[in-house]
Design a protein around this motif. Structure first.
Motif, PDB file in Angstrom:
ATOM      1  N   VAL A   9     -27.715   6.439  20.005  1.00 30.23           N
ATOM      2  CA  VAL A   9     -28.731   7.583  19.998  1.00 30.23           C
ATOM      3  C   VAL A   9     -30.053   6.650  20.262  1.00 30.23           C
ATOM      4  CG1 VAL A   9     -30.127   9.040  18.996  1.00 30.23           C
ATOM      5  CG2 VAL A   9     -27.731   9.440  18.662  1.00 30.23           C
ATOM      6  N   PHE A  10     -30.097   5.663  19.362  1.00 30.51           N
ATOM      7  CA  PHE A  10     -31.556   4.812  19.479  1.00 30.51           C
ATOM      8  C   PHE A  10     -31.498   4.081  20.943  1.00 30.51           C
ATOM      9  CE2 PHE A  10     -33.894   0.759  19.222  1.00 30.51           C
ATOM     10  CZ  PHE A  10     -34.828   1.033  18.615  1.00 30.51           C
ATOM     11  N   LEU A  11     -30.448   3.649  21.459  1.00 31.24           N
ATOM     12  CA  LEU A  11     -30.408   2.827  22.629  1.00 31.24           C
ATOM     13  C   LEU A  11     -30.705   4.101  23.896  1.00 31.24           C
ATOM     14  CD1 LEU A  11     -27.593   0.627  22.479  1.00 31.24           C
ATOM     15  CD2 LEU A  11     -29.861  -0.066  22.276  1.00 31.24           C
ATOM     16  N   PHE A  12     -30.240   5.256  23.857  1.00 36.09           N
ATOM     17  CA  PHE A  12     -30.566   6.192  24.967  1.00 36.09           C
ATOM     18  C   PHE A  12     -32.139   6.735  24.822  1.00 36.09           C
ATOM     19  CE2 PHE A  12     -26.005   6.400  25.419  1.00 36.09           C
ATOM     20  CZ  PHE A  12     -26.054   6.815  26.849  1.00 36.09           C
ATOM     21  N   ARG A  13     -32.378   6.908  23.467  1.00 31.36           N
ATOM     22  CA  ARG A  13     -33.911   7.583  23.398  1.00 31.36           C
ATOM     23  C   ARG A  13     -34.975   6.526  23.137  1.00 31.36           C
ATOM     24  NH1 ARG A  13     -36.633  10.098  18.898  1.00 31.36           N
ATOM     25  NH2 ARG A  13     -37.884  12.096  19.785  1.00 31.36           N
ATOM     26  N   MET A  14     -34.451   5.393  22.668  1.00 33.48           N
ATOM     27  CA  MET A  14     -35.686   4.448  22.509  1.00 33.48           C
ATOM     28  C   MET A  14     -37.045   4.830  21.658  1.00 33.48           C
ATOM     29  SD  MET A  14     -33.991   1.624  23.246  1.00 33.48           S
ATOM     30  CE  MET A  14     -35.630   0.165  23.591  1.00 33.48           C
ATOM     31  N   PRO A  15     -36.938   5.093  20.410  1.00 34.26           N
ATOM     32  CA  PRO A  15     -38.121   5.647  19.878  1.00 34.26           C
ATOM     33  C   PRO A  15     -38.813   4.643  19.389  1.00 34.26           C
ATOM     34  CG  PRO A  15     -36.031   5.769  18.429  1.00 34.26           C
ATOM     35  CD  PRO A  15     -35.642   5.357  19.955  1.00 34.26           C
ATOM     36  N   THR A  16     -40.222   4.891  18.999  1.00 34.27           N
ATOM     37  CA  THR A  16     -41.035   3.937  18.529  1.00 34.27           C
ATOM     38  C   THR A  16     -40.856   3.682  16.871  1.00 34.27           C
ATOM     39  OG1 THR A  16     -42.683   4.548  20.121  1.00 34.27           O
ATOM     40  CG2 THR A  16     -43.312   3.165  17.983  1.00 34.27           C
ATOM     41  N   LEU A  17     -40.550   2.548  16.554  1.00 28.20           N
ATOM     42  CA  LEU A  17     -40.189   2.417  15.046  1.00 28.20           C
ATOM     43  C   LEU A  17     -41.312   1.420  14.408  1.00 28.20           C
ATOM     44  CD1 LEU A  17     -36.392   1.566  14.773  1.00 28.20           C
ATOM     45  CD2 LEU A  17     -37.576   3.301  13.797  1.00 28.20           C
ATOM     46  N   THR A  18     -41.863   1.903  13.631  1.00 31.15           N
ATOM     47  CA  THR A  18     -42.896   1.326  12.619  1.00 31.15           C
ATOM     48  C   THR A  18     -42.436   0.482  11.669  1.00 31.15           C
ATOM     49  OG1 THR A  18     -43.543   2.959  11.518  1.00 31.15           O
ATOM     50  CG2 THR A  18     -44.734   2.674  13.533  1.00 31.15           C
ATOM     51  N   TRP A  19     -42.898  -0.381  10.995  1.00 30.86           N
ATOM     52  CA  TRP A  19     -42.407  -0.889   9.621  1.00 30.86           C
ATOM     53  C   TRP A  19     -42.217   0.284   8.686  1.00 30.86           C
ATOM     54  CZ3 TRP A  19     -44.648  -1.227   5.018  1.00 30.86           C
ATOM     55  CH2 TRP A  19     -46.040  -0.886   4.906  1.00 30.86           C
ATOM     56  N   GLN A  20     -43.232   1.031   8.646  1.00 32.26           N
ATOM     57  CA  GLN A  20     -43.207   2.132   7.506  1.00 32.26           C
ATOM     58  C   GLN A  20     -42.219   3.150   7.512  1.00 32.26           C
ATOM     59  OE1 GLN A  20     -45.792   1.364   9.291  1.00 32.26           O
ATOM     60  NE2 GLN A  20     -47.977   1.632   8.350  1.00 32.26           N
TER      61      GLN A  20
END
Length: 295
Positions: free
Chosen positions: A46-57
């Protein structure tokens, strides 16, 4: 109508997790690790398809949430070993609703209107009485009594409920109140799955035997991920109240499946008790959904 169709998927995906895990076999450590590995694979795709922005929080909150979830799931698998799926599932889901609901009311003031308090406490009463009937035993069922350990089962349910409730509170309340972090399900599932794996390893004291049971139970993790996605889609299409109330119906799948597919024996009295408990549980869950919609 589309939202209701989406909401049907979590019913079967989540309701069947315990059935599939117990059918595949393995101990609670192997089942939990397998499920978390499957959830990680699903989340990574899912992450590879959507590529959301991940912050350290977001990553930190997701990781901690996954760790708490793993404690909850491990305890649930343990309780199923000691009590059986048809008893452990309603007890687990009901206790989460009651304790989580009470914390939401008194700690986070989620109910503000009179109608919410009226319906909410009626719902709690239905759930508590439903829990009683779900766990009520028939002394004549001597064969099953020999296979059960209610003390160990209830202990496992206690820390399972604690883990699940803290995980939900972290995501639904504390992430915003304490850390001012906002996220959606598709963004948080990858860091959460990493925390789930770590939690599974901790609960297994890093001594889990990597046998076939671990790999078979990865299917549980995929089922969990699919249920999450469709839960989100149902909430968007039909609202949180519908998605929430339908998701609780997975308990019915677990109860029926435990009896029919896992061969959990019940006397006629116990079937009546379980039927009463299930009806009360579903009634309480639906009333809580209505309470949420009144907010």
């Amino acid at each position: 109508m589309q939202g209701i169709l989406y909401a049907l998927v979590p019913i079967f995906a989540w309701g069947a997790v315990g059935l599939v895990a117990n059918k595949f076999g393995g101990d609670a450590n192997q089942q939990t690790l397998g499920m978390t590995l499957g959830a990680f694979v699903f989340a990574l795709i899912v992450f590879l398809f959507r590529m959301p922005t991940l912050t350290w929080q977001i990553f930190l909150i997701g990781f901690i949430g996954g760790l708490l979830w793993a404690i909850g799931q491990f305890g649930q698998f343990k309780s199923m070993k000691y009590l059986g799926v048809s008893i452990a599932s309603p007890l687990s889901a009901g206790s989460q609703l009651v304790i989580g609901g009470l914390l939401g009311v008194f700690a986070f003031h989620e109910w503000t209107k009179q109608i919410q308090f009226i319906l909410g406490f009626i719902a709690m009463a239905c759930l508590v009485v439903g829990l009683y009937f779900s766990a009520k035993r028939d002394p004549e069922n001597a064969v099953v009594e020999e296979e059960r350990n209610y003390t160990k089962g209830l202990i496992a349910l206690t820390y399972s409920t604690l883990g699940y409730v803290l995980y939900v509170i972290l995501f639904n309340n504390l992430a915003v109140l304490w850390f001012n972090v906002h996220f959606d399900t598709l963004t948080i599932i990858l860091p959460m799955s990493v925390g789930m794996i770590f939690g599974a390893l901790v609960m297994g004291r890093f001594k889990i035997k990597m046998e076939k049971y671990v790999y078979l139970n990865m299917i549980d993790g995929v089922m969990f991920g699919v249920g999450n996605i469709f839960m989100l889609m149902a909430a968007r299409a039909a609202g949180d109240a519908i998605a929430f109330s339908f998701s609780q119906l997975g308990v019915i799948v677990a109860i029926i499946g435990g009896i029919l597919f896992l061969g959990e024996k019940k006397t006629k009295k116990e079937l009546v008790y379980l039927g009463i408990g299930t009806v009360l549980f579903v009634t309480g869950a639906i009333l809580l959904a209505i309470v949420k919609s009144k907010g």
